[in-house]
Write a protein that holds these residues in place. Structure first.
Motif, short mmCIF file in Angstrom:
data_model
loop_
_atom_site.label_atom_id
_atom_site.label_comp_id
_atom_site.label_asym_id
_atom_site.label_seq_id
_atom_site.Cartn_x
_atom_site.Cartn_y
_atom_site.Cartn_z
N GLY A 175 0.67 -1.16 -0.15
CA GLY A 175 0.17 0.09 0.06
C GLY A 175 0.98 1.13 0.04
N SER A 176 2.11 1.31 0.72
CA SER A 176 2.86 2.53 0.85
C SER A 176 3.71 2.69 -0.67
CB SER A 176 3.79 2.32 1.68
OG SER A 176 4.90 1.32 1.43
N GLU A 177 3.60 1.68 -1.57
CA GLU A 177 4.08 1.89 -2.84
C GLU A 177 2.71 1.99 -3.75
OE1 GLU A 177 6.24 -2.02 -3.59
OE2 GLU A 177 7.79 -1.12 -2.11
N GLN A 178 2.95 1.60 -4.96
CA GLN A 178 1.72 1.80 -5.97
C GLN A 178 1.17 0.78 -6.37
OE1 GLN A 178 0.99 5.06 -6.45
NE2 GLN A 178 2.73 6.18 -5.86
N ASP A 179 -0.12 0.84 -6.57
CA ASP A 179 -1.14 -0.13 -6.99
C ASP A 179 -0.61 -0.54 -8.47
OD1 ASP A 179 -2.87 -1.89 -7.78
OD2 ASP A 179 -4.78 -0.71 -7.40
N MET A 180 -0.31 -1.73 -8.68
CA MET A 180 0.52 -2.05 -10.00
C MET A 180 -0.74 -2.61 -11.00
SD MET A 180 3.51 -1.46 -9.75
CE MET A 180 4.37 -2.42 -11.27
N THR A 181 -2.02 -2.29 -10.54
CA THR A 181 -3.03 -2.79 -11.55
C THR A 181 -2.86 -1.98 -12.78
OG1 THR A 181 -4.25 -2.92 -9.72
CG2 THR A 181 -5.48 -3.15 -11.84
N ARG A 182 -3.17 -2.67 -13.90
CA ARG A 182 -2.76 -1.88 -15.06
C ARG A 182 -4.31 -1.80 -15.75
NH1 ARG A 182 2.70 -2.54 -17.39
NH2 ARG A 182 3.85 -3.65 -15.74
N VAL A 183 -4.19 -0.28 -16.60
CA VAL A 183 -5.46 -0.21 -17.18
C VAL A 183 -5.81 -1.14 -18.29
CG1 VAL A 183 -5.73 2.21 -16.66
CG2 VAL A 183 -4.43 1.44 -18.68
N ILE A 226 -0.17 1.87 -15.76
CA ILE A 226 -0.29 1.58 -14.10
C ILE A 226 -0.75 2.94 -13.68
CG2 ILE A 226 0.89 1.26 -12.26
CD1 ILE A 226 2.94 -0.59 -13.98
N VAL A 227 -1.69 3.14 -13.28
CA VAL A 227 -2.26 4.31 -12.62
C VAL A 227 -1.51 4.62 -11.24
CG1 VAL A 227 -4.22 5.90 -11.85
CG2 VAL A 227 -4.39 3.98 -13.43
N ILE A 228 -0.74 5.86 -11.23
CA ILE A 228 -0.29 6.30 -10.10
C ILE A 228 -1.15 7.14 -8.77
CG2 ILE A 228 1.89 7.67 -9.07
CD1 ILE A 228 2.65 4.93 -10.58
N HIS A 229 -1.31 6.63 -7.75
CA HIS A 229 -2.24 7.13 -7.00
C HIS A 229 -1.77 8.49 -6.25
CE1 HIS A 229 -5.38 4.63 -7.82
NE2 HIS A 229 -4.65 3.46 -7.75
N ASN A 230 -0.21 8.32 -5.83
CA ASN A 230 0.27 9.63 -5.30
C ASN A 230 1.49 10.12 -6.17
OD1 ASN A 230 1.83 11.41 -3.81
ND2 ASN A 230 2.02 9.87 -2.01
N PHE A 257 3.24 12.51 -5.92
CA PHE A 257 4.25 13.09 -5.25
C PHE A 257 5.35 12.13 -4.50
CE2 PHE A 257 1.44 16.70 -5.72
CZ PHE A 257 2.27 17.55 -6.44
N ASP A 258 5.14 10.78 -4.52
CA ASP A 258 5.62 9.83 -3.94
C ASP A 258 6.70 9.54 -4.89
OD1 ASP A 258 6.84 7.59 -2.67
OD2 ASP A 258 4.95 6.65 -2.27
N ILE A 259 7.73 10.29 -4.88
CA ILE A 259 8.94 9.99 -6.14
C ILE A 259 9.65 8.81 -5.87
CG2 ILE A 259 11.01 10.98 -6.94
CD1 ILE A 259 10.27 13.81 -6.05
N GLU A 260 9.72 8.29 -4.86
CA GLU A 260 10.61 7.09 -4.63
C GLU A 260 9.78 5.72 -5.38
OE1 GLU A 260 13.71 6.57 -4.05
OE2 GLU A 260 13.58 8.78 -3.91
N SER A 261 8.48 5.91 -4.85
CA SER A 261 7.52 4.66 -5.40
C SER A 261 7.58 5.02 -7.14
CB SER A 261 6.38 4.71 -4.58
OG SER A 261 5.47 5.52 -5.19
N ILE A 262 7.31 6.08 -7.27
CA ILE A 262 7.20 6.33 -9.01
C ILE A 262 8.61 5.83 -9.69
CG2 ILE A 262 7.17 8.30 -10.66
CD1 ILE A 262 5.54 9.80 -8.92
N LYS A 263 9.40 6.21 -8.91
CA LYS A 263 10.88 5.62 -9.58
C LYS A 263 10.84 4.07 -9.53
CE LYS A 263 14.14 9.46 -8.67
NZ LYS A 263 15.21 9.38 -7.67
N SER A 264 10.30 3.55 -8.55
CA SER A 264 10.37 1.98 -8.53
C SER A 264 9.42 1.40 -9.53
CB SER A 264 10.14 1.53 -7.07
OG SER A 264 8.76 1.40 -6.84
N VAL A 265 8.40 2.05 -9.77
CA VAL A 265 7.62 1.70 -11.06
C VAL A 265 8.15 1.83 -12.20
CG1 VAL A 265 5.33 2.07 -12.22
CG2 VAL A 265 5.36 2.07 -9.75
N ILE A 266 8.84 2.83 -12.52
CA ILE A 266 9.65 3.32 -13.68
C ILE A 266 10.59 2.26 -13.78
CG2 ILE A 266 10.92 4.71 -15.10
CD1 ILE A 266 9.39 7.06 -13.52
N ASP A 267 11.44 1.99 -12.81
CA ASP A 267 12.85 1.07 -12.92
C ASP A 267 12.15 -0.30 -13.33
OD1 ASP A 267 14.45 3.07 -12.46
OD2 ASP A 267 14.43 2.64 -10.10
N LYS A 268 11.07 -0.68 -12.39
CA LYS A 268 10.42 -2.19 -12.85
C LYS A 268 10.21 -2.27 -14.18
CE LYS A 268 8.49 -3.46 -8.41
NZ LYS A 268 7.31 -3.05 -7.47
#
Ligand code: CA
Length: 241
Positions: free
Chosen positions: A49-57, A220-224, A226-237
């Motif tokens: 939950g503290s990261e991003q929901d990885m559900t894809r559209v 993948i819809v990003i819910h926050n 401003f959460d740069i770290e989790s956005i980066k982790s989604v991009i890196d993945k």
């Protein structure tokens, strides 16, 4: 009571316990196991939950005829639903975007697409029509105009009526002398680029965008945003995928 009796009694007691134990112990162990599994599940869910929901559209947003910054071939596509009138979008543009641009866009790993999201009435619409008009004149200058519009959003009171034709022309002029201001004014007054804005509005409805900015990274819809770290982790993945 003699010591013999005590021993006898003890023996009887322990015998009785031994008889009851297997079932009791089994119940206790099962209960403990359930509690443990539940705890693991909850901890795991909290971490995710503290990261991003990885559900894809189901279907990626169409970026045909939309402004794109970054290499066409970039593995990751980030779609930003934004509004020049929205204070969070200004903040995102000034704080989060430069970091992501330096790390992923300038290095060819990601491209960014901007979709107008009209959540603040006539001013949002005017800003969007102007943005599309600049884009129709010069695809690259759109991004300078976009940045300048957010920079010109008043910090003290964003509710003040600031997106006007004159302001937009002033912003465009500050961006580049190559922007044809007469044509830009005509396009704004005649709403020449309204069809492009309508395409954006259809995307906003299709993807049920209810806050700005909203980011969609490879679906993948990003819910926050401003959460740069989790956005980066989604991009890196996505880069590693
Ligand atoms: Ca558009």
């Amino acid at each position: 009571m003699s010591s013999r009796n005590r021993n006898h009694n003890r023996g009887k007691k322990s015998k009785t316990l031994k008889k009851k134990n297997p079932a009791k112990v089994l119940v206790l162990y099962t209960f403990a196991l359930i509690v443990l599994l539940l705890a693991i599940f909850l901890i795991n869910r909290a971490t995710t939950g503290s990261e991003q929901d990885m559900t894809r559209v189901e279907e990626l947003p169409s970026i045909v005829n939309q402004p794109v910054i970054g290499q066409e071939s970039a593995k990751v596509t980030m779609v930003e639903f934004g509004d020049y009138k929205c204070p969070s979008c200004k903040q995102w543009s000034e704080v989060v975007y430069p970091q992501l641009k330096a790390e992923y866009i300038d290095t060819g790993k990601m491209k960014l697409v901007f979709i107008n999201t009209l959540f603040h009435g006539a001013e949002s619409e005017l800003g969007a029509i102007a943005g599309e008009a600049v884009f129709s004149q010069n695809k690259d200058l759109f991004w300078d105009f976009n940045k300048a519009m957010f920079a010109n959003q008043p910090t003290a009171d964003h509710d003040v009526n600031w997106i006007t034709v004159d302001k937009v022309l002033e912003v465009a002029q500050s961006v580049s002398p190559t922007i044809d201001l007469t044509k830009l004014k005509d396009d704004i007054v005649n709403k020449t680029t309204e069809p492009s804005v309508n395409i954006d509005t259809e995307l906003v409805a299709k993807y049920r965008i209810n806050q700005t900015p909203t980011l969609i990274i490879n679906g993948i819809v990003i819910h926050n945003p401003f959460d740069i770290e989790s956005i980066k982790s989604v991009i890196d993945k996505e880069i590693g995928a």
